[in-house]
Design a protein around this motif. Structure first.
Motif, PDB file in Angstrom:
ATOM      1  N   ARG A   1      39.705  33.750 -56.051  1.00 14.19           N
ATOM      2  CA  ARG A   1      38.419  33.705 -56.573  1.00 14.19           C
ATOM      3  C   ARG A   1      37.665  32.480 -56.822  1.00 14.19           C
ATOM      4  O   ARG A   1      36.612  31.948 -56.512  1.00 14.19           O
ATOM      5  CB  ARG A   1      38.283  34.771 -57.677  1.00 14.19           C
ATOM      6  CG  ARG A   1      38.506  36.109 -57.189  1.00 14.19           C
ATOM      7  CD  ARG A   1      38.473  37.124 -58.399  1.00 14.19           C
ATOM      8  NE  ARG A   1      37.271  36.934 -59.257  1.00 14.19           N
ATOM      9  CZ  ARG A   1      35.876  37.638 -58.871  1.00 14.19           C
ATOM     10  NH1 ARG A   1      35.884  38.259 -57.262  1.00 14.19           N
ATOM     11  NH2 ARG A   1      35.040  37.033 -59.483  1.00 14.19           N
ATOM     12  N   ASP A   2      38.591  31.795 -57.879  1.00 18.68           N
ATOM     13  CA  ASP A   2      37.975  30.594 -58.782  1.00 18.68           C
ATOM     14  C   ASP A   2      38.158  29.314 -57.850  1.00 18.68           C
ATOM     15  O   ASP A   2      37.336  28.376 -57.709  1.00 18.68           O
ATOM     16  CB  ASP A   2      38.710  30.360 -60.068  1.00 18.68           C
ATOM     17  CG  ASP A   2      38.419  31.655 -60.800  1.00 18.68           C
ATOM     18  OD1 ASP A   2      37.592  32.451 -60.537  1.00 18.68           O
ATOM     19  OD2 ASP A   2      38.835  31.770 -62.123  1.00 18.68           O
TER      20      ASP A   2
ATOM     21  N   LYS B   1      37.228  30.412 -53.689  1.00 17.65           N
ATOM     22  CA  LYS B   1      35.786  30.626 -53.610  1.00 17.65           C
ATOM     23  C   LYS B   1      35.533  31.929 -52.813  1.00 17.65           C
ATOM     24  O   LYS B   1      34.521  32.245 -52.091  1.00 17.65           O
ATOM     25  CB  LYS B   1      34.671  29.652 -53.327  1.00 17.65           C
ATOM     26  CG  LYS B   1      34.922  28.485 -54.220  1.00 17.65           C
ATOM     27  CD  LYS B   1      34.514  28.728 -55.541  1.00 17.65           C
ATOM     28  CE  LYS B   1      34.519  27.455 -56.396  1.00 17.65           C
ATOM     29  NZ  LYS B   1      34.690  27.687 -58.016  1.00 17.65           N
TER      30      LYS B   1
ATOM     31  N   THR C   1      35.325  35.768 -53.388  1.00 16.46           N
ATOM     32  CA  THR C   1      35.236  36.575 -54.539  1.00 16.46           C
ATOM     33  C   THR C   1      35.205  38.111 -53.948  1.00 16.46           C
ATOM     34  O   THR C   1      34.807  38.942 -54.815  1.00 16.46           O
ATOM     35  CB  THR C   1      33.791  36.258 -55.275  1.00 16.46           C
ATOM     36  OG1 THR C   1      32.700  36.325 -54.184  1.00 16.46           O
ATOM     37  CG2 THR C   1      33.913  35.222 -55.616  1.00 16.46           C
TER      38      THR C   1
ATOM     39  N   LYS D   1      38.674  41.585 -56.125  1.00 17.23           N
ATOM     40  CA  LYS D   1      37.962  41.798 -57.535  1.00 17.23           C
ATOM     41  C   LYS D   1      39.017  41.775 -58.541  1.00 17.23           C
ATOM     42  O   LYS D   1      40.133  42.278 -58.328  1.00 17.23           O
ATOM     43  CB  LYS D   1      37.298  43.254 -57.482  1.00 17.23           C
ATOM     44  CG  LYS D   1      36.099  43.157 -56.252  1.00 17.23           C
ATOM     45  CD  LYS D   1      35.069  41.925 -56.634  1.00 17.23           C
ATOM     46  CE  LYS D   1      33.826  42.274 -55.452  1.00 17.23           C
ATOM     47  NZ  LYS D   1      33.138  40.908 -55.356  1.00 17.23           N
TER      48      LYS D   1
ATOM     49  N   TYR E   1      32.521  48.086 -56.462  1.00 18.17           N
ATOM     50  CA  TYR E   1      33.348  47.027 -56.766  1.00 18.17           C
ATOM     51  C   TYR E   1      34.791  47.303 -56.587  1.00 18.17           C
ATOM     52  O   TYR E   1      35.400  46.321 -56.072  1.00 18.17           O
ATOM     53  CB  TYR E   1      33.155  47.165 -58.427  1.00 18.17           C
ATOM     54  CG  TYR E   1      33.867  45.782 -59.154  1.00 18.17           C
ATOM     55  CD1 TYR E   1      33.122  44.537 -59.005  1.00 18.17           C
ATOM     56  CD2 TYR E   1      35.014  46.042 -60.051  1.00 18.17           C
ATOM     57  CE1 TYR E   1      34.011  43.511 -59.781  1.00 18.17           C
ATOM     58  CE2 TYR E   1      35.471  44.776 -60.453  1.00 18.17           C
ATOM     59  CZ  TYR E   1      34.984  43.724 -60.385  1.00 18.17           C
ATOM     60  OH  TYR E   1      35.652  42.573 -61.046  1.00 18.17           O
TER      61      TYR E   1
ATOM     62  N   PHE F   1      30.560  39.252 -62.090  1.00 21.79           N
ATOM     63  CA  PHE F   1      31.868  38.436 -62.084  1.00 21.79           C
ATOM     64  C   PHE F   1      31.979  37.408 -60.789  1.00 21.79           C
ATOM     65  O   PHE F   1      32.794  36.492 -60.749  1.00 21.79           O
ATOM     66  CB  PHE F   1      33.112  39.431 -61.699  1.00 21.79           C
ATOM     67  CG  PHE F   1      34.166  39.686 -63.107  1.00 21.79           C
ATOM     68  CD1 PHE F   1      33.789  40.259 -64.234  1.00 21.79           C
ATOM     69  CD2 PHE F   1      35.352  38.922 -63.036  1.00 21.79           C
ATOM     70  CE1 PHE F   1      34.392  40.401 -65.251  1.00 21.79           C
ATOM     71  CE2 PHE F   1      36.148  38.890 -64.103  1.00 21.79           C
ATOM     72  CZ  PHE F   1      35.813  39.729 -65.419  1.00 21.79           C
ATOM     73  N   ASP F   2      31.197  37.675 -59.759  1.00 25.63           N
ATOM     74  CA  ASP F   2      31.100  36.707 -58.887  1.00 25.63           C
ATOM     75  C   ASP F   2      30.241  35.617 -58.594  1.00 25.63           C
ATOM     76  O   ASP F   2      30.250  34.920 -57.526  1.00 25.63           O
ATOM     77  CB  ASP F   2      30.642  37.587 -57.424  1.00 25.63           C
ATOM     78  CG  ASP F   2      31.848  38.808 -57.327  1.00 25.63           C
ATOM     79  OD1 ASP F   2      33.079  38.643 -57.735  1.00 25.63           O
ATOM     80  OD2 ASP F   2      31.539  39.763 -56.688  1.00 25.63           O
TER      81      ASP F   2
ATOM     82  N   GLU G   1      28.921  32.028 -58.838  1.00 26.24           N
ATOM     83  CA  GLU G   1      29.511  30.645 -58.682  1.00 26.24           C
ATOM     84  C   GLU G   1      28.390  29.661 -58.522  1.00 26.24           C
ATOM     85  O   GLU G   1      27.683  29.683 -57.983  1.00 26.24           O
ATOM     86  CB  GLU G   1      30.552  30.460 -57.355  1.00 26.24           C
ATOM     87  CG  GLU G   1      31.664  31.395 -57.425  1.00 26.24           C
ATOM     88  CD  GLU G   1      32.517  30.773 -58.110  1.00 26.24           C
ATOM     89  OE1 GLU G   1      32.564  29.505 -58.591  1.00 26.24           O
ATOM     90  OE2 GLU G   1      33.750  31.592 -58.684  1.00 26.24           O
TER      91      GLU G   1
ATOM     92  N   TYR H   1      34.647  27.995 -66.436  1.00 24.61           N
ATOM     93  CA  TYR H   1      35.043  29.526 -67.019  1.00 24.61           C
ATOM     94  C   TYR H   1      35.354  29.763 -68.216  1.00 24.61           C
ATOM     95  O   TYR H   1      36.113  28.989 -68.921  1.00 24.61           O
ATOM     96  CB  TYR H   1      36.320  30.069 -66.020  1.00 24.61           C
ATOM     97  CG  TYR H   1      35.927  29.836 -64.590  1.00 24.61           C
ATOM     98  CD1 TYR H   1      35.756  30.908 -63.731  1.00 24.61           C
ATOM     99  CD2 TYR H   1      35.809  28.518 -63.579  1.00 24.61           C
ATOM    100  CE1 TYR H   1      35.190  30.898 -62.364  1.00 24.61           C
ATOM    101  CE2 TYR H   1      35.718  28.509 -62.575  1.00 24.61           C
ATOM    102  CZ  TYR H   1      35.426  29.491 -61.714  1.00 24.61           C
ATOM    103  OH  TYR H   1      35.040  29.591 -60.352  1.00 24.61           O
TER     104      TYR H   1
ATOM    105  N   LYS I   1      30.374  30.686 -66.898  1.00 22.39           N
ATOM    106  CA  LYS I   1      30.509  32.119 -66.755  1.00 22.39           C
ATOM    107  C   LYS I   1      31.569  32.715 -67.682  1.00 22.39           C
ATOM    108  O   LYS I   1      32.834  32.194 -67.808  1.00 22.39           O
ATOM    109  CB  LYS I   1      31.292  32.153 -65.205  1.00 22.39           C
ATOM    110  CG  LYS I   1      31.652  33.924 -64.824  1.00 22.39           C
ATOM    111  CD  LYS I   1      31.538  34.027 -63.515  1.00 22.39           C
ATOM    112  CE  LYS I   1      32.903  33.487 -62.718  1.00 22.39           C
ATOM    113  NZ  LYS I   1      33.141  34.043 -61.485  1.00 22.39           N
TER     114      LYS I   1
ATOM    115  N   GLN J   1      33.789  35.706 -68.753  1.00 22.60           N
ATOM    116  CA  GLN J   1      34.328  37.070 -68.117  1.00 22.60           C
ATOM    117  C   GLN J   1      35.319  37.712 -69.072  1.00 22.60           C
ATOM    118  O   GLN J   1      36.004  37.100 -69.722  1.00 22.60           O
ATOM    119  CB  GLN J   1      35.168  36.639 -67.056  1.00 22.60           C
ATOM    120  CG  GLN J   1      34.416  36.059 -65.588  1.00 22.60           C
ATOM    121  CD  GLN J   1      35.615  35.371 -64.687  1.00 22.60           C
ATOM    122  OE1 GLN J   1      35.548  36.030 -63.625  1.00 22.60           O
ATOM    123  NE2 GLN J   1      36.157  34.394 -64.825  1.00 22.60           N
TER     124      GLN J   1
END
Lengths: 155, 748
Positions: A26-27, A30, A32, A35, A98, B209-210, B212, B218, B425, B427
């Motif tokens: 995800r981070d 990239k 996403t 979940k 989700y 959550f997504d 960017e 973060y 962000k 979370q």
């Protein structure tokens, strides 16, 4: 640097050994589509395929993912044409949506091992995936439908 | 009032191009302002680009209820647009849309006619444009599926009409002809696909959550374990050693009232989520817990029960219950309890903020973008005139259920972005979501009924005590709240009714959870109704129908009661006993109630139960069939009937009912938040469980074919589920289950 294959692409990620695959995907990569739901392998929202097996990315450290073949929902099919993704749309399965990438990846893992699952097989394979909106009956229907489509494709 | 919009920056503000025809809708007829006027406050925009592509703004938040699919259907249908040439854009938070607060099951109710008018206005202008181009009378032009047609002139696509249409005057509302139900091509049809369906199954759907952004960092936050707790001191030396951690930031401590303010604590800012989580684990914080550390849910039960026996307010009094109780032939009495509940949205709260000069850009999974805007304004101490500088981009919501109508998490993101100068962000982890919620309060309830010698019910008493939601806004508020949600609004035709509220203090953040206090009130009232059936030796359905009584619009503004009717005039949306009885009869017929509820009508160990309720102006009745073996329970069958007036998107209505049953099942079997020393004891899905797939059978839903005004369905399916279930358990076992969750039973 940790090397692994993500959706068919050899990838190098500069991440800690203990970082769960989910956050690397995800981070850092990239991607996403997978979940975060619990971070403890309790809900299945992060489900991806590791060397073809449905696995929880949130509790898979990168040290384990190293060298493996990872498939995420983004790489599951080119443009959503997999029978499961089609069936999900046909039955309007999603509510908030989700958890659904994780549900689909778990369902794909099931169909790989059991192309013609019963209700009980589906329940067993899918009970690790939580849907708070309450789409379970439709997921069951969609998996049956996709199983039929896939077996038709093969025969 | 509908106006053409031409001002370029106005269009850019909503992400539309200036070409083509755009209609801004303003329905408050009081002040027909011009487009340049600040007071112009449209509810919705329809735009048609030069290529004929229709863009409809969705100004409500999508959280699984399908509103992004349903509301645009109304516009597109009236507009006679080809659904394949419609794009839906999410509106930013802005008062020009009117209310965007997506809660209370009211998006369709509040927007049905407005959106039809929006579509019809554009259609009428396109029709006039075609008539002008062809030099024929308007009446000879028909509009169908993105085309104008004329018997001799042929046809023109919307794209050929846009330029001329944009030069025309906007027709007045009185000159619009809205489609009849029979003329609808999309509205009310069961085969409409989901707008975001493909994005969801391909992982492209973007949630809070997504988000960017370039250079984004973060954040996770160590919040005070106890509400109003403070950071006494903290040591971040180990945190800063975690690779990827950038810095820590202390947040201001919370002061009363809690509102939607930040809880305080220490934020860890990092290059990725994992580093932030590891950094948080390494923080050494000395907390000053404050006075709420004296609170324990277990110990407070005695306080609740005492308060229940000493109610301070009686918001509805019909006849004289106390008098009838003295002379009653029989008195039936039972106490009920529902535990505190967390929202447990699959996507925990998340927000991203970026400060760009005077502009605050936010992306958040919020149910209330305007509330988020105000909250950011307050947090950053901005002037009210600068509100428009706060841009709230509403992402998809991975579930809402009321949690995301509290924008505390948006404030955190804005605060940290401002403090660090970085796009941030925030979370929430699952543990954060469970331990720092705005909970549905635990509640205690006492019900009593009096019977005369003919077994008629002559009196109904329902007392309730909980931590009021109002305490979130006013720390002095003590009286149990939300009397209109399943408590005071009992629709039974009983001559003596007394509704009572107890008082207690509050020690946690309390908020609304899907269907709010209907959850506990209807559990108690729906279960007690079944207890009356037993006492009266009546079939539960017959007992229920008898209690509701004759066809009437119950006047809930009598009996010293000021009933709010979900914000609507009760003359427009009456409490209609005929509609309530109809859903009961429908669900009974479809579920085979009459046969199955007879003695030996089901196999041994099986049971069937029924409950019904009007909430959010909609009527829902539920039948549940269970089987039991020792302490094991299996839900065998679920039948749900609903009357929500005219139905816009039947498939999404059914899906909301299905989801409501599962929400109800989770409440019944698992839902319990408790605190010890002020700290919430639950953590994650291991100790705050939700129902799973193997526990839920196919769900049968039935919609009443109704011509009544449309109402909502996001919440009304929840309240009757738990009582229907527990009534089925009684039918199966002879045991009454008066406390939720059902700890002595295991759902298999």
């Amino acid at each position: 640097m940790i090397k692994l294959t993500i959706n068919g692409k050899l990838t190098e990620l500069d991440v800690a050994d203990d970082m769960p695959l989910l956050w690397a995907l995800r981070d850092v990569a990239k991607l996403t589509g997978s979940k975060y739901g619990c971070g403890k392998g309790l809900c299945g929202a992060c489900t991806v395929h590791i060397d073809g097996q449905a696995s929880r990315a949130c509790i898979t450290p990168m040290s384990y993912a190293q060298g493996k073949n990872i498939t995420t929902i983004e790489g599951f099919s080119d443009d959503g044409e997999h029978a499961l993704q089609q069936a999900w749309q046909k039955f309007n399965v999603a509510q908030c949506g989700y958890c659904q990438p994780g549900q689909i990846m778990s369902a794909a893992g099931l169909l790989k091992n059991n192309p013609n699952p019963s209700d009980a097989d589906i329940d067993q394979a899918m009970s690790g995936n939580i849907c708070r909106c309450g789409t379970y009956p439709r997921i069951r229907e969609a998996i049956h439908h996709a199983a039929k489509t896939l077996s038709g494709e093969k025969s | 009032m509908i106006k053409k919009i031409t001002r370029r920056n106005f269009l850019q503000g909503v992400g539309l191009s200036a070409g083509g025809l755009t209609l801004g809708m303003q329905f408050s007829v009081a002040n027909a302002a011009t487009i340049e006027d600040k007071s112009f406050a449209p509810d919705v925009f329809v735009s048609i680009a030069d290529n004929g592509q229709v863009t409809i703004i969705s100004h409500r938040s999508e959280m699984g209820q399908g509103i992004r699919s349903s509301l645009p259907l109304l516009v597109a249908d009236e507009l006679e647009a080809d659904w394949n040439r419609v794009t839906v854009e999410q509106g930013l938070g802005d008062t020009k849309y009117g209310s965007q607060n997506t809660d209370g099951s009211r998006s369709v109710r509040k927007n049905y006619i407005k959106l039809k008018q929006a579509g019809a206005t554009a259609r009428t202008m396109l029709q006039q444009a075609a008539a002008k181009i062809w030099s024929v009378p308007v009446s000879e032009v028909t509009i169908y599926n993105h085309q104008a047609k004329h018997k001799s002139k042929g046809m023109l696509d919307f794209k050929d009409l846009v330029k001329v249409a944009a030069t025309l005057d906007v027709p007045s509302k009185d000159n619009l002809t809205l489609k009849t139900e029979a003329q609808h091509r999309y509205v009310g049809k069961d085969n409409m696909s989901l707008l975001d369906g493909k994005d969801i199954v391909t992982g492209r759907a973007m949630y809070g959550f997504d988000t960017e952004l370039p250079g984004m960092k973060y954040a996770v936050i160590a919040r005070p374990p106890v509400v109003y707790g403070k950071v006494k001191s903290y040591d971040d030396s180990e945190t800063l050693k975690v690779p990827g951690v950038i810095k820590t930031v202390e947040l201001p401590a919370l002061t009363p009232p809690v509102m939607f303010k930040m809880l305080g604590g220490v934020a860890v800012i990092a290059e990725n989520t994992w580093a932030a989580i590891k950094g948080r684990e390494a923080l050494k914080i000395v907390w000053e817990h404050g006075k709420n550390a004296s609170y324990s849910t277990h110990d407070h039960e005695a306080v609740f029960i005492k308060a229940l026996d000493d109610p301070k307010e009686t918001p509805r009094v019909r006849g004289d219950f106390d008098a009838v109780k003295k002379t009653a032939h029989q008195i039936i009495s039972a106490d009920y309890h529902v535990a505190g509940l967390a929202h447990a949205t699959m996507e925990p709260p998340a927000a991203t903020a970026q400060i760009d000069g005077d502009i605050v850009n936010v992306w958040a999974c919020t149910q209330t973008p305007q509330g988020a805007q105000q909250n950011v304004m307050g947090t950053l101490q901005m002037a009210k005139e600068d509100m428009a500088n706060i841009k709230i981009n509403v992402t998809l919501l991975g579930g809402g259920f009321g949690r995301k109508s509290k924008p505390d998490f948006v404030a955190e993101a804005a605060f940290l972005a401002k403090q660090t100068g970085l796009p941030i962000k925030v979370q929430w982890t699952r543990e954060d979501e469970i331990k720092h919620g705005y909970y549905h309060s635990p509640s205690y309830q006492k019900l009593e009924a009096t019977l005369d010698e003919n077994n008629a019910v002559t009196g109904w008493y329902h007392a309730m005590v909980n931590h009021p939601i109002m305490s979130t806004f006013n720390p002095m508020a003590k009286t149990a709240g939300m009397v209109d949600l399943g408590l005071g609004d009992v629709m039974y035709d009983i001559p003596n009714i007394k509704i009572a509220l107890g008082e207690t203090e509050t020690f946690m953040r309390i908020g609304w959870v899907r269907s709010v206090t209907n959850i506990n009130n209807v559990f108690a009232a729906g279960s007690f109704t079944d207890e009356l059936a037993s006492a009266r030796k009546l079939n539960p359905k017959d007992n229920l129908l008898q209690l509701i009584g004759k066809d009437q619009h119950v006047d809930l503004n009598k009996d010293k009661y000021a009933y709010s009717n979900y914000g609507e005039n009760i003359k427009d949306y009456p409490a209609d006993t005929a509609r309530l009885k109809k859903v009961i009869e429908l669900v009974a017929e479809k579920s085979g109630w009459d046969a199955k509820s007879q003695k030996n009508g089901l196999p041994k160990g099986h049971g069937i139960g029924i409950a019904a309720h009007r909430s959010f102006l909609s009527y829902v009745a539920i039948v549940v069939v269970v089987s039991t073996e020792g302490n094991k329970v299996k839900i065998e069958d679920i039948h749900m009937a609903a009357d929500i007036g005219k139905v816009v998107n039947p498939d999404r209505v059914r899906s909301q009912l299905e989801g409501a049953a599962m929400f109800g099942a989770s409440i019944a079997f698992y839902g319990e938040v408790t605190a010890k020393d002020g700290v919430v004891e639950q953590n994650n899905f291991n100790d705050y469980q939700l129902v799973r797939m193997h526990q839920i059978p196919k769900i049968h839903t039935y919609l009443v074919d109704s011509d009544e005004k449309p109402t909502g369905i996001g919440e009304p399916g929840v309240p009757p589920f738990a009582p229907a279930l527990c009534n089925a358990l009684f039918n199966a076992t002879g045991e009454r289950y008066r406390r939720l969750p059902l700890k002595s039973l295991t759902l298999v």
